[in-house]
Design a protein around this motif. Structure first.
Motif, PDB file in Angstrom:
ATOM      1  N   VAL A 163      10.806   7.827   6.814  1.00  0.00           N
ATOM      2  CA  VAL A 163       9.964   6.797   7.328  1.00  0.00           C
ATOM      3  C   VAL A 163       8.820   6.865   7.487  1.00  0.00           C
ATOM      4  CG1 VAL A 163      10.194   5.578   9.265  1.00  0.00           C
ATOM      5  CG2 VAL A 163      12.535   6.442   8.642  1.00  0.00           C
ATOM      6  N   ASN A 164       7.960   7.698   7.776  1.00  0.00           N
ATOM      7  CA  ASN A 164       6.577   7.880   7.767  1.00  0.00           C
ATOM      8  C   ASN A 164       5.818   8.287   6.890  1.00  0.00           C
ATOM      9  OD1 ASN A 164       6.476   7.407  11.026  1.00  0.00           O
ATOM     10  ND2 ASN A 164       8.006   8.969  10.922  1.00  0.00           N
ATOM     11  N   GLN A 165       6.358   8.704   5.716  1.00  0.00           N
ATOM     12  CA  GLN A 165       5.543   9.331   4.497  1.00  0.00           C
ATOM     13  C   GLN A 165       4.569   8.269   4.205  1.00  0.00           C
ATOM     14  OE1 GLN A 165       8.073   9.869   1.211  1.00  0.00           O
ATOM     15  NE2 GLN A 165       8.647   7.898   0.817  1.00  0.00           N
ATOM     16  N   THR A 166       4.633   7.144   3.981  1.00  0.00           N
ATOM     17  CA  THR A 166       3.584   6.266   3.655  1.00  0.00           C
ATOM     18  C   THR A 166       2.599   5.749   4.569  1.00  0.00           C
ATOM     19  OG1 THR A 166       5.045   4.058   4.015  1.00  0.00           O
ATOM     20  CG2 THR A 166       5.083   5.243   1.733  1.00  0.00           C
ATOM     21  N   ARG A 167       2.999   6.136   5.953  1.00  0.00           N
ATOM     22  CA  ARG A 167       2.289   5.590   7.047  1.00  0.00           C
ATOM     23  C   ARG A 167       0.958   6.462   7.223  1.00  0.00           C
ATOM     24  NH1 ARG A 167       6.965   3.924  11.492  1.00  0.00           N
ATOM     25  NH2 ARG A 167       7.829   2.343   9.976  1.00  0.00           N
ATOM     26  N   ASN A 168       1.102   7.836   6.983  1.00  0.00           N
ATOM     27  CA  ASN A 168       0.074   8.621   7.359  1.00  0.00           C
ATOM     28  C   ASN A 168      -0.684   9.322   6.325  1.00  0.00           C
ATOM     29  OD1 ASN A 168       0.940   8.599  10.033  1.00  0.00           O
ATOM     30  ND2 ASN A 168       2.503   9.790   9.549  1.00  0.00           N
ATOM     31  N   GLN A 169      -0.702   8.524   5.119  1.00  0.00           N
ATOM     32  CA  GLN A 169      -1.413   8.918   3.904  1.00  0.00           C
ATOM     33  C   GLN A 169      -2.635   8.144   3.589  1.00  0.00           C
ATOM     34  OE1 GLN A 169       1.563   9.224   0.811  1.00  0.00           O
ATOM     35  NE2 GLN A 169       2.298  11.201   1.457  1.00  0.00           N
ATOM     36  N   ASN A 170      -3.765   8.835   3.568  1.00  0.00           N
ATOM     37  CA  ASN A 170      -5.023   8.033   3.287  1.00  0.00           C
ATOM     38  C   ASN A 170      -5.615   8.306   1.789  1.00  0.00           C
ATOM     39  OD1 ASN A 170      -4.778   6.358   5.516  1.00  0.00           O
ATOM     40  ND2 ASN A 170      -5.623   8.211   6.850  1.00  0.00           N
ATOM     41  N   MET A 171      -4.889   9.193   1.197  1.00  0.00           N
ATOM     42  CA  MET A 171      -5.579   9.603  -0.048  1.00  0.00           C
ATOM     43  C   MET A 171      -5.480   8.545  -1.016  1.00  0.00           C
ATOM     44  SD  MET A 171      -6.735  12.806   0.035  1.00  0.00           S
ATOM     45  CE  MET A 171      -6.609  13.353  -1.596  1.00  0.00           C
ATOM     46  N   PRO A 172      -6.559   8.373  -1.912  1.00  0.00           N
ATOM     47  CA  PRO A 172      -6.590   7.378  -2.915  1.00  0.00           C
ATOM     48  C   PRO A 172      -5.323   7.693  -3.785  1.00  0.00           C
ATOM     49  CG  PRO A 172      -8.227   8.808  -3.450  1.00  0.00           C
ATOM     50  CD  PRO A 172      -7.703   9.232  -2.077  1.00  0.00           C
TER      51      PRO A 172
ATOM     52  N   ASN B 136       0.983  -1.299  -0.056  1.00  0.00           N
ATOM     53  CA  ASN B 136       0.038   0.015  -0.072  1.00  0.00           C
ATOM     54  C   ASN B 136       0.737   0.985  -0.022  1.00  0.00           C
ATOM     55  OD1 ASN B 136      -2.655   1.371  -0.103  1.00  0.00           O
ATOM     56  ND2 ASN B 136      -2.556   1.652   2.261  1.00  0.00           N
ATOM     57  N   ASP B 137       1.867   1.327  -0.880  1.00  0.00           N
ATOM     58  CA  ASP B 137       2.747   2.438  -1.021  1.00  0.00           C
ATOM     59  C   ASP B 137       2.034   3.574  -1.620  1.00  0.00           C
ATOM     60  OD1 ASP B 137       4.882   4.304  -1.354  1.00  0.00           O
ATOM     61  OD2 ASP B 137       6.315   2.636  -1.767  1.00  0.00           O
ATOM     62  N   ARG B 138       1.958   4.788  -1.067  1.00  0.00           N
ATOM     63  CA  ARG B 138       1.425   5.806  -1.831  1.00  0.00           C
ATOM     64  C   ARG B 138       2.246   6.654  -2.390  1.00  0.00           C
ATOM     65  NH1 ARG B 138      -2.848   3.693  -1.260  1.00  0.00           N
ATOM     66  NH2 ARG B 138      -3.684   5.409  -1.940  1.00  0.00           N
ATOM     67  N   LYS B 139       3.509   6.555  -2.473  1.00  0.00           N
ATOM     68  CA  LYS B 139       4.488   7.180  -3.253  1.00  0.00           C
ATOM     69  C   LYS B 139       5.471   6.092  -4.042  1.00  0.00           C
ATOM     70  CE  LYS B 139       5.487  11.099  -3.491  1.00  0.00           C
ATOM     71  NZ  LYS B 139       5.184  12.374  -4.508  1.00  0.00           N
ATOM     72  N   PRO B 140       4.886   5.356  -4.966  1.00  0.00           N
ATOM     73  CA  PRO B 140       5.638   3.853  -5.399  1.00  0.00           C
ATOM     74  C   PRO B 140       6.550   4.560  -6.304  1.00  0.00           C
ATOM     75  CG  PRO B 140       3.278   4.180  -6.357  1.00  0.00           C
ATOM     76  CD  PRO B 140       3.533   5.348  -5.487  1.00  0.00           C
ATOM     77  N   TYR B 141       7.556   3.623  -6.272  1.00  0.00           N
ATOM     78  CA  TYR B 141       8.750   3.590  -7.160  1.00  0.00           C
ATOM     79  C   TYR B 141       9.130   2.185  -7.503  1.00  0.00           C
ATOM     80  CZ  TYR B 141      13.268   4.718  -9.229  1.00  0.00           C
ATOM     81  OH  TYR B 141      14.408   4.914 -10.395  1.00  0.00           O
TER      82      TYR B 141
END
Length: 308
Positions: free
Chosen positions: A289-298, A171-176
């Motif tokens: 470290v926390n960039q993907t933990r606190n994002q709930n946007m689609p 569930n990565d919100r900033k995928p590479y």
């Protein structure tokens, strides 16, 4: 009989979408007769007739599917999202301009059927457009990355549905995707091919889009830049404290080693700037470290989908 999903991101590719769909269908009819296919076009906010032409394909072939994004989400998010929407036993990503040649599909499928979970398709030659910058980028990112990146690899290849499952769970919100795949512990192989020139149309890549990808790649694969910032800040802080101390001692002993008034002001500025740099580096590490933990946007907002 396996279902092979082929995900094709597109942006202003009206000259190529019909041709690449016909080429892929022809390959399945002649060389992969025992397999089924689904072709998923994911349109990233095209301003030409791309999605109209794909809609016509969808009417005549229910195995061709279309996702139209509400806006242009960039070259990293859109293909990644398309990969997550596939329903095949394996998923293949390829570009729409024929620089990922459809003719290699049977070889990739054969490798996958032999039990390999991930096959990375890598061009022997750097693709057209900003060739020098791309070469510099791969040298640069391999210097910073926590694990070795593959030069010229851009995501083209074939991946088992188990790989897709892990990516969904991540569930990565900033995928590479180029870096994520290399981190996974599935068995893999490299498949090399000669990348042809773009068949028609003009690439929408420019220096700034490639720069954005480079920054995303470095941030996604390494914490070294932030560590370097913190280290430089720490060294600068220690040096400024040292020279301020020398300046005070020189003034106390009436030495001409320093012009006290000006050197102390300059060194004080250096001290506080260094402290700021140090803390900015530390904050950057926490954000990373926390960039993907606190994002709930689609990940992507769809405007329309067809044949799903």
């Amino acid at each position: 009989m396996s279902l092979i999903s082929i995900v094709i991101p597109c942006f202003n590719e009206e000259d190529n979408v019909v041709k690449i769909a016909d080429r892929i269908r022809s390959i399945f009819k002649s060389q992969l007769v025992n397999d089924n296919y689904e072709i998923i076009f994911i349109d990233n906010g095209s301003t030409d007739k791309t999605h109209e032409k794909v809609k016509d394909l969808c009417k005549s072939d229910k195995d061709i599917k279309l996702i139209i994004n509400a806006k242009n989400y960039g070259q990293l998010i859109s293909p990644y999202y398309g990969l997550l929407q596939a329903s095949g036993d394996c998923i293949m990503q390829m570009v729409c301009d024929f620089q990922d040649p459809p003719e290699v599909i049977p070889d990739l499928v054969k490798e996958w059927k032999s039990g390999t979970k991930m096959i990375f398709a890598i061009p022997n030659n750097t693709k057209q457009g900003f060739t020098l910058y791309k070469k510099i980028f791969y040298k640069f990112i391999n210097f910073f990355s926590d694990y070795e990146q593959i030069p010229n690899f851009h995501g083209f290849g074939i991946y088992d549905k188990e790989v897709q499952r892990v990516l969904i769970e991540t569930n990565d919100r900033k995928p590479y995707i180029r870096g994520q795949l290399l981190e996974l512990n599935f068995n893999n192989k490299k498949y090399y091919y000669d990348a042809p020139n773009r068949e028609s149309g003009k690439s929408t890549n420019n220096f700034f889009s490639l720069y954005t990808i480079a920054v995303e790649g470095i941030v996604s694969t390494s914490t070294l830049p932030f560590k370097l910032i913190s280290l430089i800040g720490l060294i600068s802080t220690l040096l400024s404290i040292f020279f301020i101390t020398i300046g005070l001692i020189s003034e106390f002993f009436d030495s001409f080693f320093f012009n006290y008034e000006f050197s102390l002001i300059g060194l004080s500025i250096l001290l506080f700037s260094s402290i700021q740099l140090l803390f900015i580096g530390l904050i950057g590490e926490y954000l990373l470290v926390n960039q993907t933990r606190n994002q709930n946007m689609p990940l992507v907002v769809e405007r329309e989908r067809i044949n799903f």
